[in-house]
Write a protein that holds these residues in place. Sequence first.
Motif, PDB file in Angstrom:
ATOM      1  N   GLY A  50      -3.854 -62.081  72.726  1.00  0.00           N
ATOM      2  CA  GLY A  50      -4.986 -61.228  72.816  1.00  0.00           C
ATOM      3  C   GLY A  50      -6.343 -61.659  72.700  1.00  0.00           C
ATOM      4  O   GLY A  50      -6.652 -62.862  73.047  1.00  0.00           O
ATOM      5  N   ALA A  51      -7.431 -61.134  71.954  1.00  0.00           N
ATOM      6  CA  ALA A  51      -8.834 -61.712  71.778  1.00  0.00           C
ATOM      7  C   ALA A  51      -8.579 -63.167  71.042  1.00  0.00           C
ATOM      8  O   ALA A  51      -7.647 -63.366  69.951  1.00  0.00           O
ATOM      9  CB  ALA A  51      -9.620 -60.915  71.075  1.00  0.00           C
ATOM     10  N   PRO A  52      -9.340 -64.136  71.258  1.00  0.00           N
ATOM     11  CA  PRO A  52      -9.477 -65.377  70.750  1.00  0.00           C
ATOM     12  C   PRO A  52      -9.841 -65.450  69.242  1.00  0.00           C
ATOM     13  O   PRO A  52     -10.643 -64.574  68.932  1.00  0.00           O
ATOM     14  CB  PRO A  52     -10.384 -66.219  71.508  1.00  0.00           C
ATOM     15  CG  PRO A  52     -11.256 -65.297  72.120  1.00  0.00           C
ATOM     16  CD  PRO A  52     -10.579 -63.923  72.407  1.00  0.00           C
ATOM     17  N   GLU A  53      -9.374 -66.251  68.505  1.00  0.00           N
ATOM     18  CA  GLU A  53      -9.668 -66.437  67.119  1.00  0.00           C
ATOM     19  C   GLU A  53     -10.750 -67.475  66.875  1.00  0.00           C
ATOM     20  O   GLU A  53     -10.186 -68.435  66.455  1.00  0.00           O
ATOM     21  CB  GLU A  53      -8.634 -66.256  66.110  1.00  0.00           C
ATOM     22  CG  GLU A  53      -7.489 -65.075  66.370  1.00  0.00           C
ATOM     23  CD  GLU A  53      -8.326 -63.725  65.883  1.00  0.00           C
ATOM     24  OE1 GLU A  53      -8.725 -63.688  65.172  1.00  0.00           O
ATOM     25  OE2 GLU A  53      -7.821 -62.809  66.478  1.00  0.00           O
ATOM     26  N   PHE A  54     -11.781 -67.556  67.223  1.00  0.00           N
ATOM     27  CA  PHE A  54     -12.813 -68.860  67.312  1.00  0.00           C
ATOM     28  C   PHE A  54     -12.950 -68.967  65.684  1.00  0.00           C
ATOM     29  O   PHE A  54     -13.580 -67.982  64.736  1.00  0.00           O
ATOM     30  CB  PHE A  54     -13.898 -68.679  67.781  1.00  0.00           C
ATOM     31  CG  PHE A  54     -13.719 -68.757  69.418  1.00  0.00           C
ATOM     32  CD1 PHE A  54     -12.977 -69.573  69.925  1.00  0.00           C
ATOM     33  CD2 PHE A  54     -14.223 -67.474  70.045  1.00  0.00           C
ATOM     34  CE1 PHE A  54     -12.860 -69.613  71.254  1.00  0.00           C
ATOM     35  CE2 PHE A  54     -14.138 -67.578  71.650  1.00  0.00           C
ATOM     36  CZ  PHE A  54     -13.361 -68.404  72.319  1.00  0.00           C
ATOM     37  N   GLU A  55     -13.119 -70.261  65.367  1.00  0.00           N
ATOM     38  CA  GLU A  55     -13.687 -70.476  63.962  1.00  0.00           C
ATOM     39  C   GLU A  55     -14.270 -71.887  63.963  1.00  0.00           C
ATOM     40  O   GLU A  55     -13.979 -72.772  64.913  1.00  0.00           O
ATOM     41  CB  GLU A  55     -12.504 -71.043  62.871  1.00  0.00           C
ATOM     42  CG  GLU A  55     -11.461 -69.697  62.644  1.00  0.00           C
ATOM     43  CD  GLU A  55     -10.534 -70.075  61.639  1.00  0.00           C
ATOM     44  OE1 GLU A  55      -9.561 -69.023  61.009  1.00  0.00           O
ATOM     45  OE2 GLU A  55     -10.240 -71.235  61.240  1.00  0.00           O
ATOM     46  N   ILE A  56     -15.462 -71.876  63.079  1.00  0.00           N
ATOM     47  CA  ILE A  56     -16.096 -73.208  63.090  1.00  0.00           C
ATOM     48  C   ILE A  56     -16.111 -73.601  61.701  1.00  0.00           C
ATOM     49  O   ILE A  56     -16.135 -72.920  60.509  1.00  0.00           O
ATOM     50  CB  ILE A  56     -17.681 -72.942  63.312  1.00  0.00           C
ATOM     51  CG1 ILE A  56     -17.826 -72.614  64.718  1.00  0.00           C
ATOM     52  CG2 ILE A  56     -18.419 -74.193  62.938  1.00  0.00           C
ATOM     53  CD1 ILE A  56     -19.032 -71.968  65.050  1.00  0.00           C
ATOM     54  N   HIS A  57     -15.678 -75.145  61.418  1.00  0.00           N
ATOM     55  CA  HIS A  57     -15.486 -75.430  60.075  1.00  0.00           C
ATOM     56  C   HIS A  57     -16.688 -76.656  59.897  1.00  0.00           C
ATOM     57  O   HIS A  57     -17.005 -77.482  60.787  1.00  0.00           O
ATOM     58  CB  HIS A  57     -14.088 -76.239  59.960  1.00  0.00           C
ATOM     59  CG  HIS A  57     -13.103 -75.371  59.707  1.00  0.00           C
ATOM     60  ND1 HIS A  57     -12.596 -75.106  58.731  1.00  0.00           N
ATOM     61  CD2 HIS A  57     -12.378 -74.554  60.809  1.00  0.00           C
ATOM     62  CE1 HIS A  57     -11.612 -74.112  58.990  1.00  0.00           C
ATOM     63  NE2 HIS A  57     -11.527 -73.921  60.152  1.00  0.00           N
ATOM     64  N   ILE A  58     -17.257 -76.615  58.780  1.00  0.00           N
ATOM     65  CA  ILE A  58     -18.148 -77.567  58.412  1.00  0.00           C
ATOM     66  C   ILE A  58     -17.361 -78.842  57.454  1.00  0.00           C
ATOM     67  O   ILE A  58     -16.744 -78.439  56.444  1.00  0.00           O
ATOM     68  CB  ILE A  58     -19.360 -77.173  57.421  1.00  0.00           C
ATOM     69  CG1 ILE A  58     -19.881 -75.965  58.012  1.00  0.00           C
ATOM     70  CG2 ILE A  58     -20.266 -78.168  57.160  1.00  0.00           C
ATOM     71  CD1 ILE A  58     -20.841 -76.200  59.421  1.00  0.00           C
ATOM     72  N   MET A  59     -17.275 -79.903  57.993  1.00  0.00           N
ATOM     73  CA  MET A  59     -16.287 -80.957  57.565  1.00  0.00           C
ATOM     74  C   MET A  59     -17.142 -82.041  56.964  1.00  0.00           C
ATOM     75  O   MET A  59     -18.095 -82.374  57.376  1.00  0.00           O
ATOM     76  CB  MET A  59     -15.486 -81.525  58.650  1.00  0.00           C
ATOM     77  CG  MET A  59     -14.692 -80.308  59.590  1.00  0.00           C
ATOM     78  SD  MET A  59     -13.373 -79.520  58.884  1.00  0.00           S
ATOM     79  CE  MET A  59     -12.353 -81.019  58.849  1.00  0.00           C
ATOM     80  N   GLY A  60     -16.499 -82.294  55.799  1.00  0.00           N
ATOM     81  CA  GLY A  60     -17.142 -83.580  55.200  1.00  0.00           C
ATOM     82  C   GLY A  60     -16.043 -84.314  54.492  1.00  0.00           C
ATOM     83  O   GLY A  60     -15.002 -84.201  54.942  1.00  0.00           O
TER      84      GLY A  60
ATOM     85  N   ALA B  56     -12.574 -83.156  55.290  1.00  0.00           N
ATOM     86  CA  ALA B  56     -11.768 -82.074  54.867  1.00  0.00           C
ATOM     87  C   ALA B  56     -12.794 -80.889  55.214  1.00  0.00           C
ATOM     88  O   ALA B  56     -13.969 -81.156  55.414  1.00  0.00           O
ATOM     89  CB  ALA B  56     -11.487 -81.819  53.405  1.00  0.00           C
ATOM     90  N   SER B  57     -12.398 -79.635  55.195  1.00  0.00           N
ATOM     91  CA  SER B  57     -13.127 -78.521  55.510  1.00  0.00           C
ATOM     92  C   SER B  57     -13.797 -78.108  54.190  1.00  0.00           C
ATOM     93  O   SER B  57     -13.231 -77.696  53.119  1.00  0.00           O
ATOM     94  CB  SER B  57     -12.323 -77.215  55.966  1.00  0.00           C
ATOM     95  OG  SER B  57     -13.130 -76.266  56.182  1.00  0.00           O
TER      96      SER B  57
END
Length: 424
Positions: A244-254, A265-266
């Motif tokens: 189905g529809a995509p599950e986009f995610e953005i992570h700020i990593m450090g 790590a996120s």
Amino acid sequence: MRPRFLPPTLLLLALAACGDRETSTTLTAPALTPAPGTPATPVLSAATRRDELHLEALARRMARSLRDPGFRAYVKAELDGSRFAEHKIHFQRFLRGNGRRALRDLARDNGESDAAVEADADAAMPVEMYFPVPAHRTAWSGDEHLLVATAVADHEAPIAFDLQGRRRLLDPAHPPATPVLAIVPVETDFDRIPPPAGATCTACNGGGGGSGGGGGVTPNIGATPGLYLTYAQFAQDFEGWLKGAPEFEIHIMGPASPSDTANLASFQCIGEKASSGYTWDMNSLTWSGSQLLFTTAQMDAFQRAYPGRGYVIFAVEDDDTACGIRTDSDRAGTLIKSITQLVGAYKAAKDSTIWSLGGVQRILKAGRSGSGFLTAAYNFLKSNDDIIGIAVSDAVRGRFNPVTNWTVLNKDLDVNGTFKLEMH
């Protein structure tokens, strides 16, 4: 409140180190083209194969029960009445709902006991049922023109059953003309019930969101000072059609910890199932709106803990656990090594404070990151999460786009996406 900009002369001086250029997002970015090649069919582990066999058994039972017109009408009503995205329903809960009607029907139509069907359902992973292709959902009127399909791993050939229970393999890249009802591993948080039609997200779940390609409520940009995403475009959806529809995610990593600055790590997840204020649902390849990524308070705390370090903006398409990065170190390491070869240490973002005629202003620029690999709570467990890439400042790459200012690169340095990032 909209950001205040410096006069041209002072702005050039202030941004000389990073060269970022802010422009209006009223223009249209050029369409992105996915890199050539299609994902290979994954090799399934023994545990995944067991899961697949459980799901095959459930799908076959479901297909055989759908020969009954009364049961088809019941299934259609349940799907049409679902308030979840794509009209999904939780399959195990569906079996036990309404006095266990579906469970009894599946047992009767397949010549089994209720206990046997229930035991198989309980042995399977949590699964959801829906039409992953919107045109199929629209076309199906409750008739016999239907297939029931399942798959565990993304991009593998779906296993489908007709209403006689006959098994076949479907093309993993292209859906058939016949409507397909999918029984697949759960990607939906069925404990967060969406609001009724006409209500707002904040009235139900307290979430924010974006506009354009996604859903939810557009927050008042700048109401919470910080880093905002105002435009995003991806080259492809990185999702097999059965999912189905995509599950986009953005992570700020450090840095993973003060004592481990070589790993990442996120620090913050932004996605459909993220925490309140970071809920972002992008269901098409192009999105515009205003979505908070990292607050000023979070940036200040980050700089106190890791002075001089930048944070990495990492994009994935989630196929497994929402807001939990489940990817292997080989893929992550290859990605970061490739980008490091292109831009050196400047594969991160860093906010800075400058003085303008209107007062103090924060800007975003390319930042140094010595980090080499990704870490998360799952410790590099293999999974199906698709790494989209790491966002790199266009100023570092010597690239100019009138709509966007950061480019998402994959391990082959292909452009998998573009972002417009703004400080407010």
